[in-house]
Enzyme design. Structure first.
Site, mmCIF file in Angstrom:
data_model
loop_
_atom_site.group_PDB
_atom_site.id
_atom_site.type_symbol
_atom_site.label_atom_id
_atom_site.label_comp_id
_atom_site.label_asym_id
_atom_site.label_seq_id
_atom_site.Cartn_x
_atom_site.Cartn_y
_atom_site.Cartn_z
ATOM 1 N N GLY A 98 59.181 13.819 -8.693
ATOM 2 C CA GLY A 98 58.300 14.053 -7.530
ATOM 3 C C GLY A 98 57.933 15.522 -7.411
ATOM 4 O O GLY A 98 57.656 16.024 -6.325
ATOM 5 N N HIS A 126 57.257 13.262 13.120
ATOM 6 C CA HIS A 126 56.934 13.795 11.788
ATOM 7 C C HIS A 126 55.426 13.930 11.589
ATOM 8 O O HIS A 126 54.647 13.297 12.296
ATOM 9 C CB HIS A 126 57.486 12.878 10.688
ATOM 10 C CG HIS A 126 58.960 13.042 10.477
ATOM 11 N ND1 HIS A 126 59.881 12.360 11.227
ATOM 12 C CD2 HIS A 126 59.668 13.813 9.609
ATOM 13 C CE1 HIS A 126 61.107 12.694 10.827
ATOM 14 N NE2 HIS A 126 60.998 13.577 9.851
ATOM 15 N N HIS A 127 55.066 14.690 10.558
ATOM 16 C CA HIS A 127 53.674 14.924 10.156
ATOM 17 C C HIS A 127 52.950 13.618 9.828
ATOM 18 O O HIS A 127 53.576 12.594 9.517
ATOM 19 C CB HIS A 127 53.633 15.864 8.947
ATOM 20 C CG HIS A 127 54.455 15.382 7.785
ATOM 21 N ND1 HIS A 127 53.952 14.563 6.820
ATOM 22 C CD2 HIS A 127 55.761 15.565 7.467
ATOM 23 C CE1 HIS A 127 54.892 14.285 5.933
ATOM 24 N NE2 HIS A 127 56.014 14.880 6.313
ATOM 25 N N LYS A 134 53.693 11.356 6.575
ATOM 26 C CA LYS A 134 54.960 10.671 6.286
ATOM 27 C C LYS A 134 54.718 9.174 6.152
ATOM 28 O O LYS A 134 54.090 8.556 7.008
ATOM 29 C CB LYS A 134 55.990 10.959 7.390
ATOM 30 C CG LYS A 134 57.331 10.336 7.090
ATOM 31 C CD LYS A 134 58.461 10.962 7.877
ATOM 32 C CE LYS A 134 59.793 10.277 7.618
ATOM 33 N NZ LYS A 134 60.262 10.400 6.237
ATOM 34 N N THR A 156 66.437 9.791 8.498
ATOM 35 C CA THR A 156 67.394 10.534 9.333
ATOM 36 C C THR A 156 67.667 9.795 10.630
ATOM 37 O O THR A 156 68.826 9.677 11.063
ATOM 38 C CB THR A 156 66.833 11.937 9.652
ATOM 39 O OG1 THR A 156 66.548 12.581 8.425
ATOM 40 C CG2 THR A 156 67.813 12.766 10.455
HETATM 41 N N1 LIG Z 1 66.233 13.997 2.585
HETATM 42 C C1 LIG Z 1 65.524 15.033 3.053
HETATM 43 O O1 LIG Z 1 66.061 16.054 3.510
HETATM 44 C C2 LIG Z 1 64.024 14.941 2.984
HETATM 45 C C3 LIG Z 1 63.209 16.008 3.395
HETATM 46 C C4 LIG Z 1 61.833 15.884 3.240
HETATM 47 C C5 LIG Z 1 61.299 14.733 2.687
HETATM 48 N N2 LIG Z 1 62.123 13.714 2.333
HETATM 49 C C6 LIG Z 1 61.641 12.484 1.679
HETATM 50 O O2 LIG Z 1 61.346 12.817 0.330
HETATM 51 C C7 LIG Z 1 60.263 12.003 -0.144
HETATM 52 C C8 LIG Z 1 59.145 12.908 -0.626
HETATM 53 O O3 LIG Z 1 58.658 13.655 0.464
HETATM 54 P P1 LIG Z 1 57.390 14.613 0.312
HETATM 55 O O4 LIG Z 1 57.031 15.041 1.687
HETATM 56 O O5 LIG Z 1 57.649 15.635 -0.753
HETATM 57 O O6 LIG Z 1 56.320 13.525 -0.201
HETATM 58 P P2 LIG Z 1 55.011 13.755 -1.085
HETATM 59 O O7 LIG Z 1 54.389 15.066 -0.739
HETATM 60 O O8 LIG Z 1 54.228 12.499 -0.962
HETATM 61 O O9 LIG Z 1 55.600 13.903 -2.586
HETATM 62 C C9 LIG Z 1 56.088 12.842 -3.344
HETATM 63 C C10 LIG Z 1 55.689 13.080 -4.802
HETATM 64 O O10 LIG Z 1 56.307 12.075 -5.596
HETATM 65 C C11 LIG Z 1 55.283 11.471 -6.410
HETATM 66 N N3 LIG Z 1 55.634 10.100 -6.771
HETATM 67 C C12 LIG Z 1 55.307 8.934 -6.139
HETATM 68 N N4 LIG Z 1 55.772 7.878 -6.821
HETATM 69 C C13 LIG Z 1 56.412 8.378 -7.907
HETATM 70 C C14 LIG Z 1 57.082 7.775 -9.017
HETATM 71 N N5 LIG Z 1 57.170 6.439 -9.147
HETATM 72 N N6 LIG Z 1 57.621 8.584 -9.953
HETATM 73 C C15 LIG Z 1 57.524 9.936 -9.851
HETATM 74 N N7 LIG Z 1 56.867 10.566 -8.846
HETATM 75 C C16 LIG Z 1 56.335 9.793 -7.878
HETATM 76 C C17 LIG Z 1 54.042 11.536 -5.541
HETATM 77 O O11 LIG Z 1 52.881 11.325 -6.319
HETATM 78 P P3 LIG Z 1 51.576 10.643 -5.603
HETATM 79 O O12 LIG Z 1 51.089 11.656 -4.611
HETATM 80 O O13 LIG Z 1 50.649 10.375 -6.745
HETATM 81 O O14 LIG Z 1 52.072 9.371 -4.928
HETATM 82 C C18 LIG Z 1 54.165 12.958 -5.002
HETATM 83 O O15 LIG Z 1 53.714 13.920 -5.924
HETATM 84 C C19 LIG Z 1 59.878 11.109 1.053
HETATM 85 O O16 LIG Z 1 60.557 9.885 0.939
HETATM 86 C C20 LIG Z 1 60.379 11.891 2.269
HETATM 87 O O17 LIG Z 1 60.646 11.071 3.381
HETATM 88 C C21 LIG Z 1 63.464 13.796 2.455
#
Ligand SMILES: NC(=O)c1ccc[n+]([C@@H]2O[C@H](COP(=O)([O-])OP(=O)(O)OC[C@H]3O[C@@H](n4cnc5c(N)ncnc54)[C@H](OP(=O)(O)O)[C@@H]3O)[C@@H](O)[C@H]2O)c1
Length: 255
Positions: free
Chosen positions: A8, A143-144, A147, A154
């Site tokens: 990701g 959240h934004h 999401k 959380t």
């Molecule tokens: N645990 C924590 O502390 C925390 C903090 C922040 C976020 N999160 C979580 O982390 C995740 C990502 O958040 P984000 O805000 O970074 O989201 P994001 O901006 O949508 O980034 C996700 C990335 O992963 C890619 N992706 C999607 N499906 C994939 C696959 N099968 N294989 C590899 N890459 C893939 C997406 O590509 P596409 O755009 O082409 O789909 C995008 O580039 C979410 O589930 C969010 O809720 C967790």
């Protein structure tokens, strides 16, 4: 030196993490996985096939999508690589793959890597132990607009911690939203989700009784709070025994 791959890497979290790893002299970013083949900042190869880079990585970090987590969990199992995952919204089967991986390698999974939320869990356990009789509990997550899942991972974690501490059956007590007529307040813990704008992440826990209320709020003001937590997990995971761990283990907050 610890060699890290990010699943990701082109997303909001992936990019922040990639920058932080590049600034850290003791970490090397060996590559990224995402939904398109490209280069991150002209240097780091991004592939759609985890098998191309997992052999070079000591640790894999995943902030992708539920499907992405399932794929990387399978690849980590095949390549015997530790995984740190923060992706939320997993189905039961996807979660099972993460837990099965933990039978073979160390896995850190946390739906919020911030120090503040992990301290909040500790505070909520103490508060709920005292207030479990006579107080109603409601959770709000904000959240934004980008999401994808609701409620947040959380908010669900906080609700589970509260249900366990208050001696409630999780699946009966945790409720998402409230709607209806002639509603009767019981022992449910209700989660409400607000989505909009650019809010990185806010969680409010409200304890309510007829005479007083206690409201505890955590706000993430920048994604670096999550990145700092992930970096701590990256340094912690090598050398750990196979098993399922959370940030409570990494931060040594477990009672
Ligand atoms: N645990 C924590 O502390 C925390 C903090 C922040 C976020 N999160 C979580 O982390 C995740 C990502 O958040 P984000 O805000 O970074 O989201 P994001 O901006 O949508 O980034 C996700 C990335 O992963 C890619 N992706 C999607 N499906 C994939 C696959 N099968 N294989 C590899 N890459 C893939 C997406 O590509 P596409 O755009 O082409 O789909 C995008 O580039 C979410 O589930 C969010 O809720 C967790």
């Amino acid at each position: 030196m610890i060699r890290v791959a990010i699943n990701g890497i082109l997303g909001r979290m992936g990019q922040e993490l990639a920058s932080a790893i590049s600034r850290d002299e003791d970490l090397i970013l060996v590559g990224g996985i995402d939904t398109l083949e490209t280069f991150h900042e002209d240097r780091i190869a991004v592939t759609t096939n985890p098998d191309e880079i997992l052999g070079d990585a000591d640790v894999v970090v995943d902030f992708s999508s539920p499907q992405g987590t399932a794929t990387i969990a399978r690849s980590c199992r095949q390549h015997h690589r530790p995984l740190i995952t923060g992706t939320t919204g997993l189905s039961r089967d996807q979660q099972k793959l993460v837990e099965q991986l933990a039978e073979n390698v160390p896995v850190v999974q946390s739906f919020n890597f911030s120090l503040g939320i992990n301290l909040l869990i500790d505070i909520l356990q103490k508060t709920a132990r005292v207030l479990k009789d006579g107080f109603d509990v409601e959770i709000i997550d904000v959240h934004h607009r980008g999401k994808k899942d609701a409620p947040s991972g959380t908010a669900l974690t906080l609700a589970r911690v509260l249900a366990q501490t208050m001696g409630l059956n999780e699946s009966q007590a945790i409720q998402v939203g409230r709607k209806g007529k002639n509603l009767k307040r019981g022992h449910e813990i209700v989660i409400h989700s607000l989505r909009g704008g650019a809010i990185i992440g806010e969680h409010q826990v409200h304890f309510l009784c007829g005479h007083e209320t206690i409201n505890i709020t955590h706000k993430a003001l920048s994604r670096s709070v999550f990145v700092d937590g992930v970096l701590r997990a990256i340094y912690w995971i090598p050398g750990q025994k196979p098993g399922y761990y959370t940030m409570q283990d990494v931060l040594e907050l477990k009672a």
